[in-house]
Design an enzyme around this catalytic site. Structure first.
Site, PDB file in Angstrom:
ATOM      1  N   ASP A  73       0.866  -1.175   0.000  1.00  0.00           N
ATOM      2  CA  ASP A  73       0.000   0.000   0.000  1.00  0.00           C
ATOM      3  C   ASP A  73       0.906   1.229   0.000  1.00  0.00           C
ATOM      4  O   ASP A  73       2.085   1.129   0.336  1.00  0.00           O
ATOM      5  CB  ASP A  73      -0.886  -0.001   1.253  1.00  0.00           C
ATOM      6  CG  ASP A  73      -1.808   1.205   1.317  1.00  0.00           C
ATOM      7  OD1 ASP A  73      -2.413   1.550   0.285  1.00  0.00           O
ATOM      8  OD2 ASP A  73      -1.920   1.823   2.388  1.00  0.00           O
ATOM      9  N   SER A  74       0.361   2.366  -0.345  1.00  0.00           N
ATOM     10  CA  SER A  74       1.150   3.596  -0.300  1.00  0.00           C
ATOM     11  C   SER A  74       1.500   3.981   1.135  1.00  0.00           C
ATOM     12  O   SER A  74       2.437   4.727   1.360  1.00  0.00           O
ATOM     13  CB  SER A  74       0.370   4.729  -0.961  1.00  0.00           C
ATOM     14  OG  SER A  74      -0.873   4.896  -0.321  1.00  0.00           O
TER      15      SER A  74
ATOM     16  N   CYS B 225      -3.740  -0.705  -2.213  1.00  0.00           N
ATOM     17  CA  CYS B 225      -3.905   0.729  -2.467  1.00  0.00           C
ATOM     18  C   CYS B 225      -4.850   0.922  -3.643  1.00  0.00           C
ATOM     19  O   CYS B 225      -4.610   0.406  -4.740  1.00  0.00           O
ATOM     20  CB  CYS B 225      -2.530   1.311  -2.785  1.00  0.00           C
ATOM     21  SG  CYS B 225      -2.548   3.010  -3.328  1.00  0.00           S
TER      22      CYS B 225
ATOM     23  N   GLU C 272      -6.128  10.261   9.518  1.00  0.00           N
ATOM     24  CA  GLU C 272      -4.742  10.255  10.003  1.00  0.00           C
ATOM     25  C   GLU C 272      -4.542  11.214  11.170  1.00  0.00           C
ATOM     26  O   GLU C 272      -3.652  11.036  11.988  1.00  0.00           O
ATOM     27  CB  GLU C 272      -3.774  10.570   8.862  1.00  0.00           C
ATOM     28  CG  GLU C 272      -3.882   9.523   7.759  1.00  0.00           C
ATOM     29  CD  GLU C 272      -2.592   9.260   7.009  1.00  0.00           C
ATOM     30  OE1 GLU C 272      -1.741  10.152   6.958  1.00  0.00           O
ATOM     31  OE2 GLU C 272      -2.469   8.146   6.455  1.00  0.00           O
TER      32      GLU C 272
ATOM     33  N   CYS D 278     -11.427   3.446  -0.452  1.00  0.00           N
ATOM     34  CA  CYS D 278     -10.138   3.881   0.071  1.00  0.00           C
ATOM     35  C   CYS D 278      -9.923   3.131   1.375  1.00  0.00           C
ATOM     36  O   CYS D 278     -10.855   2.974   2.165  1.00  0.00           O
ATOM     37  CB  CYS D 278     -10.153   5.395   0.317  1.00  0.00           C
ATOM     38  SG  CYS D 278      -8.702   6.002   1.197  1.00  0.00           S
TER      39      CYS D 278
ATOM     40  N   HIS E 115      -8.675   3.886   4.064  1.00  0.00           N
ATOM     41  CA  HIS E 115      -8.865   4.623   5.317  1.00  0.00           C
ATOM     42  C   HIS E 115     -10.334   4.666   5.751  1.00  0.00           C
ATOM     43  O   HIS E 115     -10.632   4.905   6.908  1.00  0.00           O
ATOM     44  CB  HIS E 115      -8.383   6.065   5.180  1.00  0.00           C
ATOM     45  CG  HIS E 115      -6.896   6.226   5.223  1.00  0.00           C
ATOM     46  ND1 HIS E 115      -6.055   5.597   4.334  1.00  0.00           N
ATOM     47  CD2 HIS E 115      -6.091   6.935   6.060  1.00  0.00           C
ATOM     48  CE1 HIS E 115      -4.804   5.934   4.613  1.00  0.00           C
ATOM     49  NE2 HIS E 115      -4.791   6.739   5.648  1.00  0.00           N
TER      50      HIS E 115
END
Lengths: 290, 290
Positions: B19-20, B82, B161, B194, B196
């Site tokens: 993943d990034s 990702c 984040e 995504c 997240h």
């Protein structure tokens, strides 16, 4: 030294400016306003933006690579327009670029905030900038007793890059949330410690009230650059004719599209330089010998 | 092939996941839940995160470097956790990794959304994922007449984040703003496009209402991985004993700190691998010969 100005006139050499992305164009805007005859070479490291979430060692490495690239243009001065790079790497950059002068964004803003008020100083910035404590150090180096409160505001950069207007209710509620503590501090001055924040200056000013002097990096950096060039006899006194050449490490189209929002003018020609080329620029053999 | 599992049992080879950044740990969590005996090697390219604002060519290059690194562990399958890399590079990755199977996050989620409902499908994702049109393509490859509406939500990643809670009024007002159009669509299913976003699933579910099936990448990817391994006779049938080895390209401390939020468990040992090493991994001579 081929890409610099005329070799017969050191004042004709360009000013090099680098940033992790596009935000540094807010600094370029103030440089051009103060010194409209200067040639500026700008590097935005958009392939590795944002610097604000990287380790200090990585930021230092990237900053040296950015500076090494700009040194190819034989600049008379280098501006570190990125707060994170300024916080992480200014001493390393000064050593690396010598004898070329380096101006960072932190010390001029710290000095400007101290000059603007005798009260406490507020600072807003990215996570990395605030965690570094660089503004506190720069302020306390001049006035060790001045009260400083710094607040990280990680959502403001993506909010600006999303293009939200200052009157957007989400912008206002995020700002209110971040600024609550600083409002209670009743600072005399507040440093906008990130190149993106001038785009929210009106909303921030409204929330903080008219008694708080807002310090934008761009203005204080431009004044410092002018002072240094003048002292060294390197100022280009032209009242117009300044140029701007832009390089980016990724996605020149996106750079051109967003340039107006940050720099106040549309930049049509943006050259791509790969991060591989940046890395090779830092090989000892290449240093200063483009 | 030294780092892989026992050479006598191909099912003991690890699953590679990249993943990034850290978001892919939400996928790892679902893989471990579905297949608790599997060894997983995870690479988070935190030195170059976020991929979502880069050009497609750059994302493709980074994705191939990430996969090349994982191939050193002789994996039985590679998961592209990702969304941006899946959208930009899945065909290139399949060609590059052959004969190792590649599972991306987009096609399994598209299939799961179609299976969950006969109504319109909503998609939320990063700027790059939405701009790529990859979800629409994946859905229309199965059902060309299904209505799809995708909405970019660039503030959600930084919000997660930053560690804001789902009940935070700012989170709710940002979500309401982004989801307004999708609420009007009255979708049967909505893809959280995504890695997240599962951390905001409760709030998203509340805003969309109980009739909308939320599709998280992690679950549909885990099901797809299990199906493929089973078909190839490569499934590790252990009911426990799975392992997770993590690599990151920057700041292993920050990775360890944030790992629990994404992966549901604290990861104490995180190894650093430099992007220079990743780049060298893609040299033709290195491919598959660690």
């Amino acid at each position: 030294m081929a890409n610099g100005g005329s070799s017969s006139d050191p004042a004709a050499a360009p000013i090099g400016v680098f940033d992790s992305g596009l935000g540094g164009l807010t600094v370029v805007r103030q440089l051009s306003r103060a010194m409209p005859g200067e040639a500026i070479v700008y590097l935005g490291d958009t392939a590795r933006v944002p610097y604000g979430i990287r380790s200090l060692a990585t930021v230092r490495q990237y900053a040296l690579e950015d500076a090494a690239f700009l040194l190819r243009f034989a600049p008379k001065l280098i501006v570190v327009a990125c707060n994170t790079a300024s916080a992480a790497a200014v001493e390393a950059l000064e050593a690396f670029c010598r004898p070329v002068d380096v101006v960072d964004v932190i010390r001029p803003s710290a000095a400007a905030a101290l000059a603007a008020s005798k009260g406490p100083i507020g600072v807003i910035g990215t996570e990395a900038t605030v965690a570094s404590g660089a503004y506190e150090r720069a302020i306390h180096a001049i006035d060790p007793r001045r009260r400083v409160v710094a607040k990280a505001c990680p959502l403001l950069v993506p909010i600006v890059e999303e293009g939200r207007d200052e009157a957007d209710p989400i912008v206002l509620s995020v700002l209110s949330d971040y600024l609550r503590e600083l409002q209670r501090l009743r600072p005399g001055a507040m440093i906008l410690g990130c190149t993106h924040y001038p785009l929210l200056a009106r909303a921030i000013g409204k929330l903080m009230g008219p008694d708080v002097a807002l310090v934008e990096s761009g203005e204080s950096v431009a004044a410092e650059v002018q002072r240094r060039l003048r002292a060294a006899g390197l100022e280009n006194l032209g009242k117009s004719g300044g140029t701007l050449r832009c390089f980016t490490t990724d996605n020149p189209q996106r750079f051109a599209q967003l340039s107006e929002r940050f720099g106040g003018r549309k930049i049509d020609v943006v050259d791509l330089v790969g991060t591989d080329e940046l890395r090779s620029a830092i090989e000892p053999a290449d240093r200063g010998f483009p």
